[in-house]
Design a protein around this motif. Structure first.
Motif, PDB file in Angstrom:
ATOM      1  N   TYR A 107      -1.771  -0.744  -4.007  1.00 46.14           N
ATOM      2  CA  TYR A 107      -2.660  -1.541  -3.530  1.00 46.14           C
ATOM      3  C   TYR A 107      -2.190  -3.171  -3.348  1.00 46.14           C
ATOM      4  O   TYR A 107      -1.039  -3.442  -4.319  1.00 46.14           O
TER       5      TYR A 107
ATOM      6  N   GLU B 116       0.781  -1.305   0.129  1.00 44.79           N
ATOM      7  CA  GLU B 116       0.066   0.034   0.087  1.00 44.79           C
ATOM      8  C   GLU B 116       0.834   1.258   0.005  1.00 44.79           C
ATOM      9  O   GLU B 116       0.227   2.309  -0.068  1.00 44.79           O
TER      10      GLU B 116
ATOM     11  N   GLN C 176      -1.819   5.753  -9.659  1.00 48.56           N
ATOM     12  CA  GLN C 176      -2.609   4.480  -9.343  1.00 48.56           C
ATOM     13  C   GLN C 176      -2.265   4.513  -7.879  1.00 48.56           C
ATOM     14  O   GLN C 176      -1.148   4.300  -7.553  1.00 48.56           O
ATOM     15  N   LYS C 177      -3.433   4.532  -6.932  1.00 50.42           N
ATOM     16  CA  LYS C 177      -3.236   4.010  -5.600  1.00 50.42           C
ATOM     17  C   LYS C 177      -2.579   2.772  -5.459  1.00 50.42           C
ATOM     18  O   LYS C 177      -3.120   1.695  -5.810  1.00 50.42           O
TER      19      LYS C 177
ATOM     20  N   LEU D  21       1.774  12.724  -6.874  1.00 54.99           N
ATOM     21  CA  LEU D  21       0.893  11.689  -6.441  1.00 54.99           C
ATOM     22  C   LEU D  21       1.071  10.538  -7.579  1.00 54.99           C
ATOM     23  O   LEU D  21       1.039  10.864  -8.760  1.00 54.99           O
TER      24      LEU D  21
END
Ligand SMILES: [Zn+2]
Length: 185
Positions: free
Chosen positions: A150, A120, A147-148, A144
């Motif tokens: 995961y 994460e 894509q976050k 940023l």
């Protein structure tokens, strides 16, 4: 980006008792020495062989190219957290600029700010972006990830893995690997 498998090493592809690879990432391969040991310990069946043989004065056998476990091993639910698997999740692209060159790991929340080394919080980043971000928080740096990050499933990695097949696959392995059958015209 390729998975390095030396054809000279004559590794055996290891299948689970259901005839699917024991693992994909990394691909389950044993050295020929380990494969032969497992044959003699009666842990595996030989499914396919190389032309190459090993012999001693009293004994000769062809090296197995595909072996299958006699006892089913429950596969890991989640793929291992490895450098390769992080890159594969991120499709070998810098998560800041999209570059495919000079990839490194970046901690989105830097370690200096308590960021953990986990699925994460770790993304693929090219060296210049990593340097530019330094130990700044994403907001401070104005960077940023696209894509976050995961925790991927095995299926997520399979889907991405089709885009990045290994650079060496023995022909006897192809029946057991998804990227061949699914890429056939
Ligand atoms: Zn970059």
């Amino acid at each position: 980006m390729t998975i390095a498998v030396s054809p000279q090493a004559l590794p055996a592809l290891v299948l689970n008792a259901d005839y699917r690879p024991l693992s994909y990432y990394p691909l389950s391969l044993w050295s020929w020495q380990d494969a032969i040991k497992a044959v003699f310990l009666d842990r595996v069946n030989i499914i396919a062989e190389y032309d190459h043989s090993v012999s001693s004065p009293t004994f000769s056998m062809r090296l197995p190219s595909v072996v299958c476990l006699k006892t089913f091993v429950r596969p890991a639910r989640n793929p291992a957290f490895t450098r390769f698997n992080v890159f594969l999740r991120d499709k070998f692209e810098c998560q800041y600029c999209g570059s495919e060159d000079d990839l490194t790991f970046d901690h989105v929340i830097p370690r200096a700010h308590g960021g953990q080394t986990t699925w994460e919080n770790v993304v693929a980043a090219c060296a210049p972006c990593n340097l530019r971000k330094g130990s700044k928080l994403p907001k401070e740096a104005g960077m940023l990830p696209r894509q976050k990050p995961y925790q991927p499933t095995v299926q997520d990695l399979h889907n991405n893995g089709r885009l990045f097949p290994p650079n060496h696959l023995h022909e006897s392995w192809l029946d057991y690997l998804y990227w061949d059958t699914e890429l056939q015209p």
